[in-house]
Motif scaffolding. Structure first.
Motif, PDB file in Angstrom:
ATOM      1  N   ASP A 217       0.825  -1.219   0.000  1.00 57.11           N
ATOM      2  CA  ASP A 217       0.000   0.000   0.000  1.00 57.11           C
ATOM      3  C   ASP A 217       0.857   1.267   0.000  1.00 57.11           C
ATOM      4  O   ASP A 217       2.059   1.211  -0.222  1.00 57.11           O
ATOM      5  CB  ASP A 217      -1.034  -0.030   1.122  1.00 57.11           C
ATOM      6  CG  ASP A 217      -0.402  -0.341   2.457  1.00 57.11           C
ATOM      7  OD1 ASP A 217       0.831  -0.237   2.560  1.00 57.11           O
ATOM      8  OD2 ASP A 217      -1.145  -0.686   3.382  1.00 57.11           O
TER       9      ASP A 217
ATOM     10  N   GLN B  75      -4.577  -3.332  -1.372  1.00 54.25           N
ATOM     11  CA  GLN B  75      -5.056  -3.883  -0.114  1.00 54.25           C
ATOM     12  C   GLN B  75      -5.808  -5.172  -0.334  1.00 54.25           C
ATOM     13  O   GLN B  75      -6.342  -5.404  -1.402  1.00 54.25           O
ATOM     14  CB  GLN B  75      -5.962  -2.881   0.607  1.00 54.25           C
ATOM     15  CG  GLN B  75      -5.177  -2.029   1.582  1.00 54.25           C
ATOM     16  CD  GLN B  75      -5.890  -0.781   2.015  1.00 54.25           C
ATOM     17  OE1 GLN B  75      -6.974  -0.475   1.566  1.00 54.25           O
ATOM     18  NE2 GLN B  75      -5.263  -0.054   2.910  1.00 54.25           N
TER      19      GLN B  75
ATOM     20  N   GLU C 145      -8.899  -7.836   1.453  1.00 54.47           N
ATOM     21  CA  GLU C 145     -10.275  -7.528   1.832  1.00 54.47           C
ATOM     22  C   GLU C 145     -10.289  -6.558   2.999  1.00 54.47           C
ATOM     23  O   GLU C 145     -11.118  -5.647   3.058  1.00 54.47           O
ATOM     24  CB  GLU C 145     -11.053  -8.798   2.227  1.00 54.47           C
ATOM     25  CG  GLU C 145     -12.487  -8.459   2.644  1.00 54.47           C
ATOM     26  CD  GLU C 145     -13.300  -9.636   3.175  1.00 54.47           C
ATOM     27  OE1 GLU C 145     -12.770 -10.743   3.302  1.00 54.47           O
ATOM     28  OE2 GLU C 145     -14.484  -9.401   3.472  1.00 54.47           O
ATOM     29  N   TYR C 146      -9.368  -6.746   3.938  1.00 53.15           N
ATOM     30  CA  TYR C 146      -9.407  -5.951   5.160  1.00 53.15           C
ATOM     31  C   TYR C 146      -8.401  -4.817   5.140  1.00 53.15           C
ATOM     32  O   TYR C 146      -7.361  -4.892   4.488  1.00 53.15           O
ATOM     33  CB  TYR C 146      -9.168  -6.847   6.375  1.00 53.15           C
ATOM     34  CG  TYR C 146     -10.201  -7.941   6.483  1.00 53.15           C
ATOM     35  CD1 TYR C 146     -11.553  -7.646   6.338  1.00 53.15           C
ATOM     36  CD2 TYR C 146      -9.835  -9.260   6.694  1.00 53.15           C
ATOM     37  CE1 TYR C 146     -12.507  -8.628   6.416  1.00 53.15           C
ATOM     38  CE2 TYR C 146     -10.785 -10.257   6.780  1.00 53.15           C
ATOM     39  CZ  TYR C 146     -12.131  -9.946   6.627  1.00 53.15           C
ATOM     40  OH  TYR C 146     -13.079 -10.918   6.697  1.00 53.15           O
ATOM     41  N   ALA C 147      -8.737  -3.769   5.910  1.00 52.80           N
ATOM     42  CA  ALA C 147      -7.908  -2.570   5.959  1.00 52.80           C
ATOM     43  C   ALA C 147      -6.503  -2.862   6.478  1.00 52.80           C
ATOM     44  O   ALA C 147      -5.590  -2.100   6.234  1.00 52.80           O
ATOM     45  CB  ALA C 147      -8.580  -1.515   6.823  1.00 52.80           C
ATOM     46  N   ASN C 148      -6.353  -3.956   7.210  1.00 54.20           N
ATOM     47  CA  ASN C 148      -5.019  -4.249   7.750  1.00 54.20           C
ATOM     48  C   ASN C 148      -4.328  -5.408   7.024  1.00 54.20           C
ATOM     49  O   ASN C 148      -3.546  -6.134   7.602  1.00 54.20           O
ATOM     50  CB  ASN C 148      -5.094  -4.519   9.259  1.00 54.20           C
ATOM     51  CG  ASN C 148      -6.133  -5.578   9.605  1.00 54.20           C
ATOM     52  OD1 ASN C 148      -6.891  -6.012   8.746  1.00 54.20           O
ATOM     53  ND2 ASN C 148      -6.159  -5.997  10.854  1.00 54.20           N
ATOM     54  N   GLN C 149      -4.631  -5.564   5.744  1.00 52.37           N
ATOM     55  CA  GLN C 149      -3.947  -6.581   4.943  1.00 52.37           C
ATOM     56  C   GLN C 149      -3.324  -5.933   3.723  1.00 52.37           C
ATOM     57  O   GLN C 149      -3.947  -5.114   3.079  1.00 52.37           O
ATOM     58  CB  GLN C 149      -4.944  -7.610   4.409  1.00 52.37           C
ATOM     59  CG  GLN C 149      -5.470  -8.560   5.449  1.00 52.37           C
ATOM     60  CD  GLN C 149      -6.510  -9.486   4.850  1.00 52.37           C
ATOM     61  OE1 GLN C 149      -7.301  -9.082   4.012  1.00 52.37           O
ATOM     62  NE2 GLN C 149      -6.495 -10.721   5.282  1.00 52.37           N
ATOM     63  N   THR C 150      -2.102  -6.339   3.408  1.00 46.20           N
ATOM     64  CA  THR C 150      -1.517  -5.861   2.155  1.00 46.20           C
ATOM     65  C   THR C 150      -0.437  -6.837   1.695  1.00 46.20           C
ATOM     66  O   THR C 150      -0.297  -7.919   2.245  1.00 46.20           O
ATOM     67  CB  THR C 150      -0.988  -4.417   2.310  1.00 46.20           C
ATOM     68  OG1 THR C 150      -0.666  -3.914   1.020  1.00 46.20           O
ATOM     69  CG2 THR C 150       0.253  -4.355   3.195  1.00 46.20           C
TER      70      THR C 150
END
Lengths: 290, 224
Positions: free
Chosen positions: A141, A161, A163-168
């Motif tokens: 990101d 990203q 599915e989730y905001a804390n995945q990359t």
């Protein structure tokens, strides 16, 4: 053709609160007077040594790019003016080598520190300015954006990203190069980019219109005006280094300001750059900022 | 020169919605919860509301929905961000339609994700947090189907499903309901449990790109 480059990595208030180090890093290098490479890395939150990973990644990436360009200039590598291959494709192999070199360095660092490769996980953004165009490569990101001579904003890359905001996506992953964003923006066409910014994900929601990922001009225009002021001052100054240092401090104060930290508690990296000579006009004098 | 440039005043930020961190509470309000347990649960919900609102980012990011179950399944609270959440005062009733409640909770999550995507809102992995003092008394098959759905969602990392047994809960039965082992609440320490849930939600809602979040230890209120 030199550039004015101003950048800062500052620790997020969330990391300060949890006594974690700043896990962002950036590096840059002007190569042979006609290439500029800037790299930004953002260490993964729970990776125990991601600040080391980020620093190793940007230093290795910039050095490897410099080595490739220097070898080409000296004729050790095949020239990349094969008219059958697009500019972008001509950079695929060299940049794959850069990612492989970064992964190799990270593996070595992990072995030395007796930690797993995953503990060094970080993203990687690379901007390479060549006489033909701008190459952007991004794993994960953050984003690389530009502004053209008409003031129009261009998203060279977008945040990647899950599915989730804390995945990359991280540079330590095998699929890093396959899934990286990779673009070439020609400087020979009529849309010359005059300003570039690279930033880590902490600034994403302030600097981009989401979910489209369009750069938000009211965010970047003042920053680029500021960069132009520094650029002008540098060209006439006896002490360009001092002016660049002042500029970096101004950028740091901004990134640490309450207005910014009320919106994001993440580490923040922002790098701004512009050619010292306006490309739309004939060059008048040579300037160096190093 | 550069000090004359006030970036702080000049730069305007894009208006993007905060990323959301959804949390569904599935709460058993069957007859056996009446008296001190329901009072403690209600106080715990108030503590949850207050604690989440002490955190500037969590109050804008954590979204709470509440489903209660006895003989009927009720959505007492559809998703609302913590800053707009008012803890309800729950009352107790009859049986324990747990399976139906799980279905309702998972439906809420599924629909919410659709809304997030349609509006370009980034989100974290939803949590479903079930509290019970009994065992399911649904129609035959309902609980089994609900459990299969939980497993399927956990496998694809669609949700994280936690279950907590209050004194009197059939812990062995609860073990078969979800993938993660249930925790046994110590006495009526709902307050401690909700403060832990609030702290966990604060962690998740501010987590940086990565999958694992180090959660605080539940040792203050629960045991395996």
């Amino acid at each position: 053709m030199p550039w004015t480059v101003i950048g800062q990595s500052v620790i997020g208030t969330g990391h300060e609160r949890r006594s974690q180090p700043c896990q962002d890093a950036w590096a840059w290098k002007a190569i042979n007077g006609d290439h500029l490479c800037v790299a930004v890395a953002d260490g993964a939150g729970s990776a125990s040594h991601s600040e080391v990973g980020a620093r190793t990644t940007v230093a290795t990436a910039v050095e490897k790019v410099a080595q490739i360009i220097t070898e080409r200039a000296e004729g050790h590598s095949p020239p990349h003016n094969d008219s059958m291959t697009s500019e972008l494709e001509q950079w695929r192999l060299p940049l794959t080598q850069v990612i492989e070199k970064v992964q190799k360095e990270l593996k070595l660092t992990a072995q030395q520190k007796e930690i797993s490769l995953r503990d060094l996980a970080c993203t990687l953004l690379i901007m390479l300015w060549t006489p033909q165009g701008i190459v952007a490569l991004q794993v994960g990101d953050g984003a690389i954006i530009g502004r053209d001579h008409d003031g129009q904003m261009v998203a060279l890359t977008q945040p990647q990203q899950g599915e989730y905001a804390n995945q990359t996506l991280f540079v330590v992953e095998d699929r890093a190069m396959d899934q990286a964003q990779f673009v070439h923006w020609p400087l020979t066409g009529d849309r010359h980019l005059s300003h570039i910014a690279l930033f880590s994900d902490g600034l994403q929601r302030l600097a981009l219109e989401l979910p489209s990922g369009k750069p938000f001009s009211p965010f970047f225009d003042p920053l680029f005006s500021f960069l132009d002021q520094v650029n002008d001052a540098v060209s006439d100054a006896a002490d360009p280094k001092g002016i660049l240092n002042d500029g970096a401090h101004t950028l740091e104060d901004f990134l640490r300001s309450p207005r910014v930290t009320a919106r994001t508690d993440d580490d923040l990296t922002l790098v701004l750059l512009t050619p010292t000579i306006d490309l739309s006009k004939p060059p008048t004098k040579n300037r160096s900022m190093e | 020169m550069s000090t004359s440039f006030n970036l702080d005043e000049a730069v305007i930020f894009a208006e993007n919605p905060e990323p959301r961190c959804p949390c569904v509470l599935l709460l058993d309000v069957s007859g056996s919860m009446s008296g001190p347990p329901i009072t403690a649960l209600n106080e715990g919900l108030k503590a949850f509301q207050e604690d989440l609102n002490r955190d500037d980012l969590a109050r804008k990011r954590v979204e709470i929905a509440i489903v209660t179950f006895d003989d009927r399944v009720q959505v007492v609270q559809d998703f609302v961000t913590a800053d707009g959440f008012e803890a309800p005062t729950l009352e107790t009733g009859g049986m324990t339609y747990m399976g139906a409640a799980v279905h309702t909770g998972l439906d809420l999550v599924r629909d919410r994700k659709v809304q997030y995507r349609a509006n370009g809102v980034a989100y974290y992995r939803p949590w479903v947090f079930m509290i019970t003092d009994g065992a399911p008394t649904d129609e035959p098959g309902t609980m089994e189907k609900a459990s299969a759905r939980i497993r399927e969602e956990e496998d694809k990392k669609g949700i994280a499903f936690f279950s907590v047994g209050v004194e009197g809960a059939d812990m062995e039965r609860l073990q078969t309901v979800a993938v993660r082992s249930p925790l046994k609440l110590k006495g009526l320490s709902f307050q401690e449990m909700f403060l832990w849930l609030s702290a966990s939600m604060q962690q998740v809602s501010q987590s940086r790109p990565d999958e694992q979040v180090a959660l605080p230890s539940p040792a203050g209120w629960g045991e395996v």
